[in-house]
Design a protein around this motif. Structure first.
Motif, PDB file in Angstrom:
ATOM      1  N   GLU A 150       0.834  -1.195   0.000  1.00 20.39           N
ATOM      2  CA  GLU A 150       0.000   0.000   0.000  1.00 20.39           C
ATOM      3  C   GLU A 150       0.868   1.244   0.000  1.00 20.39           C
ATOM      4  O   GLU A 150       1.873   1.318   0.688  1.00 20.39           O
ATOM      5  CB  GLU A 150      -0.916   0.015   1.228  1.00 20.39           C
ATOM      6  N   ASP A 151       0.429   2.233  -0.825  1.00 24.24           N
ATOM      7  CA  ASP A 151       1.136   3.505  -0.803  1.00 24.24           C
ATOM      8  C   ASP A 151       0.516   4.419   0.250  1.00 24.24           C
ATOM      9  O   ASP A 151      -0.339   4.011   1.036  1.00 24.24           O
ATOM     10  CB  ASP A 151       1.117   4.167  -2.199  1.00 24.24           C
ATOM     11  N   GLY A 152       0.904   5.673   0.281  1.00 26.72           N
ATOM     12  CA  GLY A 152       0.421   6.593   1.315  1.00 26.72           C
ATOM     13  C   GLY A 152      -1.062   6.880   1.247  1.00 26.72           C
ATOM     14  O   GLY A 152      -1.683   7.235   2.265  1.00 26.72           O
ATOM     15  N   SER A 153      -1.657   6.691   0.061  1.00 22.55           N
ATOM     16  CA  SER A 153      -3.085   6.985  -0.100  1.00 22.55           C
ATOM     17  C   SER A 153      -3.967   5.771   0.128  1.00 22.55           C
ATOM     18  O   SER A 153      -5.185   5.838  -0.056  1.00 22.55           O
ATOM     19  CB  SER A 153      -3.342   7.551  -1.503  1.00 22.55           C
ATOM     20  N   GLY A 154      -3.379   4.662   0.480  1.00 24.51           N
ATOM     21  CA  GLY A 154      -4.153   3.452   0.725  1.00 24.51           C
ATOM     22  C   GLY A 154      -4.334   2.575  -0.488  1.00 24.51           C
ATOM     23  O   GLY A 154      -4.965   1.520  -0.406  1.00 24.51           O
ATOM     24  N   LYS A 155      -3.807   3.001  -1.640  1.00 23.73           N
ATOM     25  CA  LYS A 155      -3.902   2.195  -2.854  1.00 23.73           C
ATOM     26  C   LYS A 155      -2.825   1.112  -2.842  1.00 23.73           C
ATOM     27  O   LYS A 155      -1.728   1.310  -2.311  1.00 23.73           O
ATOM     28  CB  LYS A 155      -3.735   3.075  -4.092  1.00 23.73           C
ATOM     29  N   ARG A 156      -3.171   0.011  -3.463  1.00 25.29           N
ATOM     30  CA  ARG A 156      -2.216  -1.082  -3.566  1.00 25.29           C
ATOM     31  C   ARG A 156      -1.454  -0.958  -4.887  1.00 25.29           C
ATOM     32  O   ARG A 156      -2.057  -0.855  -5.955  1.00 25.29           O
ATOM     33  CB  ARG A 156      -2.918  -2.428  -3.494  1.00 25.29           C
TER      34      ARG A 156
END
Length: 336
Positions: free
Chosen positions: A105-111
């Protein structure tokens, strides 16, 4: 306005002569540091240094316990290069060498997929017992050795230069091994035989390795300096006579060539390709510079014939029946 003038030919020659002296002095310092841990193996050390400055990969063949791994790790330390070691095993996968994508996961919650680099991303890679892994995994090194790139997950990543592969093989205990394909063998500039030490050398080895004291080595060069010296190696002039000597020697290894002697036609199935001629000249340039010379001689070419040609000459059944190997064929070619 003052415009910087182009360097004159005399200035270029002076710089090259300075570089020759620098490399010759560096060679003495490098060998001196290696000698703190490795005893004997003078020719092997020389060939590894030639390969280093000629941008050539090397395959070391020798029985266990001859300090192949220690020598290569010591070279990396003395040259201040990043070093990784891969123990090749039957269950090793290509991704274990090149790296793999993982989902995180990145900082925005996307995988997103993130590439985790494998041990091939280094300056000096030791491929230990390379013939113990299947061809599919062996082939993972092909692109890296030839193009200095790695392709994974649909993307291509550049390797940091200098990049060299020093691989080892055990000539005994062949059960469960996978012979290297000819295409991969040809990627190695040198096929080096690691022999047993002499009685005096073995005495020194035992005395120094059982004392409980580890010798510290100092760094002599760094990656940036090695790259600069590699460029100078490429610029070394080679006479037409020396070029012809290299090409003629290689062409005589081919049984279908008109210049091939009778014993080559009798014992050889396939001879060396043009890459052997290229490597003879490149390695000859590096050998000359390491010796403090700015000119390449026939002696440089012939001194490197065995490690460059021995894995590129494929002998036939007749040679096997009479116990004739590629080294014996090279010996006879050099006497012509």
């Amino acid at each position: 306005m003052i415009v910087a003038s182009e360097p004159t030919q005399n200035e270029e020659v002076a710089k090259d002569l300075e570089a020759v002296e620098e490399l010759a002095n560096a060679r003495d310092a490098i060998v001196g540091e290696i000698r703190k841990r490795i005893f004997g193996q003078e020719e092997l050390i020389e060939h590894l240094l030639v390969a280093m400055f000629a941008r050539g990969h090397s395959l070391l063949m020798g029985v266990p316990g001859l300090a192949k791994t220690s020598l290569i790790s010591t070279v990396a330390q003395v040259l201040n290069l990043d070093f990784n070691r891969i123990q090749f095993t039957p269950d090793l996968m290509p991704a274990d060498i090149t790296g793999t994508d993982i989902l995180e996961e990145d900082g925005s919650g996307k995988r997103v997929f993130k590439f985790i680099r494998g041990p091939v991303f280094t300056n000096l890679l030791l491929a230990d017992e390379i013939n113990r892994t299947p061809p599919k995994t062996q082939a993972a090194l092909l692109q890296a050795m030839q193009e200095y790139k790695v392709s994974a997950g649909g993307r291509t990543y550049d390797l940091t230069k200098p990049f060299l592969v020093f691989a080892t093989q055990n000539p005994i205990e062949q059960e469960g091994t996978y012979p290297l394909p000819e295409a991969q063998l040809d990627r190695f500039m040198f096929h080096l035989k690691v022999d047993y030490p002499s009685a005096e050398e073995e005495l020194l080895i035992v005395e120094n390795t059982t004392s409980g004291v580890t010798s510290e080595v100092k760094s002599v060069l760094d990656a940036e300096t090695i790259l600069r010296l590699q460029e100078i190696v490429n610029r070394v002039p080679v006479s037409k006579e020396v070029l012809e000597a290299a090409v003629t020697l290689v062409r005589k290894t081919r049984p279908e060539d008109a210049s091939a002697p009778d014993f080559v036609r009798e014992f050889v199935s396939f001879g060396a390709g043009p890459r052997a001629s290229q490597y003879l000249v490149l390695a000859g340039k590096a050998r000359a510079l390491l010796g403090g010379r700015l000119t390449v001689s026939r002696e440089d070419i012939y001194a490197l014939a065995h490690p460059i040609l021995r894995h590129r000459i494929l002998t036939n059944f007749q040679a096997e029946a009479q116990r004739v190997d590629s080294d014996q064929i090279i010996d006879r070619l050099l006497k012509l």
